[in-house]
Enzyme design. Structure first.
Site, PDB file in Angstrom:
ATOM      1  N   THR A 136       0.832  -1.219   0.000  1.00  0.00           N
ATOM      2  CA  THR A 136       0.000   0.000   0.000  1.00  0.00           C
ATOM      3  C   THR A 136       0.862   1.262   0.000  1.00  0.00           C
ATOM      4  OG1 THR A 136      -0.146  -0.007   2.422  1.00  0.00           O
ATOM      5  CG2 THR A 136      -1.891  -1.147   1.229  1.00  0.00           C
ATOM      6  N   TYR A 175      -8.372  -6.162  10.383  1.00  0.00           N
ATOM      7  CA  TYR A 175      -7.475  -5.094  10.854  1.00  0.00           C
ATOM      8  C   TYR A 175      -7.551  -4.967  12.378  1.00  0.00           C
ATOM      9  CZ  TYR A 175      -5.505  -0.294  11.050  1.00  0.00           C
ATOM     10  OH  TYR A 175      -4.747   0.824  11.311  1.00  0.00           O
ATOM     11  N   ALA A 183       2.918   0.637  16.099  1.00  0.00           N
ATOM     12  CA  ALA A 183       1.871   1.549  15.621  1.00  0.00           C
ATOM     13  C   ALA A 183       0.543   0.812  15.692  1.00  0.00           C
ATOM     14  CB  ALA A 183       2.170   1.978  14.190  1.00  0.00           C
ATOM     15  N   ASP A 214       8.870  -8.539   2.722  1.00  0.00           N
ATOM     16  CA  ASP A 214       7.568  -8.707   3.367  1.00  0.00           C
ATOM     17  C   ASP A 214       7.810  -9.055   4.839  1.00  0.00           C
ATOM     18  OD1 ASP A 214       5.092  -9.749   4.345  1.00  0.00           O
ATOM     19  OD2 ASP A 214       4.453  -9.907   2.255  1.00  0.00           O
TER      20      ASP A 214
HETATM   21  P1  NAD Z   1       0.100   3.061   4.645  1.00  0.00           P
HETATM   22  O1  NAD Z   1      -0.720   2.016   3.988  1.00  0.00           O
HETATM   23  O2  NAD Z   1       0.374   4.302   3.880  1.00  0.00           O
HETATM   24  O3  NAD Z   1       1.479   2.480   5.150  1.00  0.00           O
HETATM   25  C1  NAD Z   1       1.656   1.147   5.544  1.00  0.00           C
HETATM   26  C2  NAD Z   1       2.952   0.658   4.932  1.00  0.00           C
HETATM   27  O4  NAD Z   1       3.189  -0.694   5.342  1.00  0.00           O
HETATM   28  C3  NAD Z   1       2.914   0.629   3.398  1.00  0.00           C
HETATM   29  O5  NAD Z   1       4.064   1.234   2.877  1.00  0.00           O
HETATM   30  C4  NAD Z   1       2.847  -0.850   3.051  1.00  0.00           C
HETATM   31  O6  NAD Z   1       3.384  -1.140   1.775  1.00  0.00           O
HETATM   32  C5  NAD Z   1       3.610  -1.446   4.210  1.00  0.00           C
HETATM   33  N1  NAD Z   1       3.299  -2.853   4.481  1.00  0.00           N
HETATM   34  C6  NAD Z   1       2.084  -3.418   4.645  1.00  0.00           C
HETATM   35  N2  NAD Z   1       2.216  -4.732   4.882  1.00  0.00           N
HETATM   36  C7  NAD Z   1       3.543  -5.003   4.888  1.00  0.00           C
HETATM   37  C8  NAD Z   1       4.308  -6.177   5.073  1.00  0.00           C
HETATM   38  N3  NAD Z   1       3.728  -7.363   5.302  1.00  0.00           N
HETATM   39  N4  NAD Z   1       5.658  -6.082   4.992  1.00  0.00           N
HETATM   40  C9  NAD Z   1       6.260  -4.895   4.742  1.00  0.00           C
HETATM   41  N5  NAD Z   1       5.581  -3.755   4.564  1.00  0.00           N
HETATM   42  C10 NAD Z   1       4.233  -3.809   4.630  1.00  0.00           C
HETATM   43  O7  NAD Z   1      -0.648   3.408   6.018  1.00  0.00           O
HETATM   44  P2  NAD Z   1      -0.358   4.555   7.087  1.00  0.00           P
HETATM   45  O8  NAD Z   1      -1.568   5.382   7.171  1.00  0.00           O
HETATM   46  O9  NAD Z   1       0.941   5.184   6.832  1.00  0.00           O
HETATM   47  O10 NAD Z   1      -0.282   3.689   8.417  1.00  0.00           O
HETATM   48  C11 NAD Z   1       0.971   3.300   8.975  1.00  0.00           C
HETATM   49  C12 NAD Z   1       0.743   2.551  10.274  1.00  0.00           C
HETATM   50  O11 NAD Z   1       0.053   3.381  11.206  1.00  0.00           O
HETATM   51  C13 NAD Z   1      -0.098   1.289  10.096  1.00  0.00           C
HETATM   52  O12 NAD Z   1       0.409   0.282  10.948  1.00  0.00           O
HETATM   53  C14 NAD Z   1      -1.466   1.716  10.576  1.00  0.00           C
HETATM   54  O13 NAD Z   1      -2.197   0.639  11.089  1.00  0.00           O
HETATM   55  C15 NAD Z   1      -1.118   2.735  11.653  1.00  0.00           C
HETATM   56  N6  NAD Z   1      -2.216   3.712  11.814  1.00  0.00           N
HETATM   57  C16 NAD Z   1      -2.437   4.658  10.863  1.00  0.00           C
HETATM   58  C17 NAD Z   1      -3.493   5.553  11.044  1.00  0.00           C
HETATM   59  C18 NAD Z   1      -3.795   6.640  10.055  1.00  0.00           C
HETATM   60  O14 NAD Z   1      -4.758   7.392  10.257  1.00  0.00           O
HETATM   61  N7  NAD Z   1      -3.026   6.833   9.019  1.00  0.00           N
HETATM   62  C19 NAD Z   1      -4.325   5.450  12.169  1.00  0.00           C
HETATM   63  C20 NAD Z   1      -4.074   4.424  13.069  1.00  0.00           C
HETATM   64  C21 NAD Z   1      -3.005   3.569  12.901  1.00  0.00           C
END
Ligand code: NAD
Ligand code: UDP
Length: 314
Positions: free
Chosen positions: A37, A148, A117, A54
């Site tokens: 993503t 999730y 996170a 991964d």
């Molecule tokens: P995002 O999707 O932009 O970033 C997530 C990243 O993780 C991506 O670059 C994706 O390619 C990578 N990823 C996913 N699965 C993977 C795997 N198996 N191995 C390696 N990389 C993997 O999302 P974000 O908004 O930047 O969120 C980042 C973190 O913060 C996440 O853990 C999310 O749950 C947490 N979070 C975000 C929010 C928000 O509002 N943005 C709120 C609560 C929690």
């Protein structure tokens, strides 16, 4: 945080790339990502080594061989948008379980401190308002968001198990965060509505728009994550978010106002289990570390709109 080497899993994502950018001013940064993503261009111009991997597959040997010892691990890998995790339900569950364990084992082997996170989604559709860290939540374990929510709850549980055995771990329950580098097509309310307004399309509001969210600018979220990492708190959880609560319909009106769009609002069905109200109680992190958000919604949205304006195809 002292000087040293930092691993950011999910480093090519929205929050991860901002975190890498900030950390890179003081630390050697390695971003591990499978680009499911996230996007490589998010890290363009940022002084970080990028490792395509991964997180559900162990990475200790690969990273240690290439870089040596790490001092800090920020575990951000996971799809985060409801549309993304619905499309990637099984990878989401595996990243929250196997990926989390791999990150903890890596931190343990390196003698590194880990920050997880986590998310306000562990509160599900909350029956307590605003949400405090001691609330256990109201999650549908078999609903469309469960891949999730339950993955993140499991991740918190295994973090606490490692912490009880002496591994330094701190958990940040992040509430809705927004800003530049969100993907226009990630399906979340900020990119959806801003993209629609900039293209002159109707703004899609789900349900009657009376559900609420509290939007935190990414610079504030990143500052909180860094402060938590530099603290001595371990085996503890902290809410990270902006306590200013907005109805989604009001938010849509704000997007119209700030973009100058004349778009109509188009009401669509509310997705199943969509939380009705969400607002963090941030007294714990404010008391412990003096953190509170600095960027208000209007300023943050203006900056985000500018960023999307250069990328929207009309
Ligand atoms: P995002 O999707 O932009 O970033 C997530 C990243 O993780 C991506 O670059 C994706 O390619 C990578 N990823 C996913 N699965 C993977 C795997 N198996 N191995 C390696 N990389 C993997 O999302 P974000 O908004 O930047 O969120 C980042 C973190 O913060 C996440 O853990 C999310 O749950 C947490 N979070 C975000 C929010 C928000 O509002 N943005 C709120 C609560 C929690
Ligand atoms: N939402 C909306 N229109 C959209 C996208 C989302 O009305 O085009 C609503 C969604 O139903 C939810 C809120 O906005 O109530 C926040 O959704 P988002 O997907 O950004 O994050 P969530 O907090 O649900 O994880």
């Amino acid at each position: 945080m002292a000087e040293g080497r930092v691993l950011v899993t999910g480093g090519a994502g929205f929050i991860g790339s901002h975190l890498c950018e900030s950390l890179s001013k003081k630390f050697e940064v390695v971003a591990l990502d499978n680009f499911s993503t996230g996007r490589r261009p998010n890290l363009r111009g940022i002084n970080a080594s990028i490792v395509r991997h991964d997180a559900t597959k162990p990475f200790a040997k690969k990273l240690s061989k290439k870089f040596g010892k790490f001092d800090f691990v920020f575990n951000l890998a996971s799809p985060a948008s409801p549309v993304d995790y619905a499309n990637l339900s099984i990878p989401t569950l595996l990243t929250g379980s196997l990926g989390m364990k791999n990150a903890l084992d890596f931190a343990k082997e390196n003698g590194a401190r880990l920050l997880q996170a986590s998310t306000s989604e562990v509160y599900g559709d909350p029956l307590v308002h605003p949400q405090k860290e001691d609330y256990w939540g109201n999650v549908n374990p078999i609903g469309p968001r469960s891949c999730y929510d339950e993955a993140k709850r499991y991740a918190e549980a295994i973090c606490m198990a490692y912490a009880r055995q002496g591994q330094p771990v701190v958990i940040a329950r992040i509430f809705n965060t927004f800003g530049p580098r969100m993907r226009l097509d990630d399906g979340r309310v900020v990119p959806n509505l801003v993209g629609q307004a900039l293209r002159g399309e109707p703004l899609t509001v789900y349900g009657d728009g009376s559900q609420t969210r509290s939007f935190c600018h990414v610079s504030d979220t990143v500052r909180a994550l860094e402060l938590l990492m530099s603290s001595n708190h371990s085996g503890e959880v902290f809410n990270v978010g902006n306590p200013e609560e907005h109805k989604i319909l009001e938010f849509a009106e704000k997007v119209k106002e700030l973009t100058g769009a004349s778009s109509q609002i188009s009401f669509l069905p509310l997705p199943l289990d969509d939380p009705k109200r969400r607002k963090p109680d941030i007294s714990k992190i404010k008391g412990a570390l003096g953190w509170e958000p600095k960027v208000n919604l209007e300023d943050g949205l203006k900056e985000t709109i500018q960023w999307f304006r250069r990328r929207v195809k009309k």
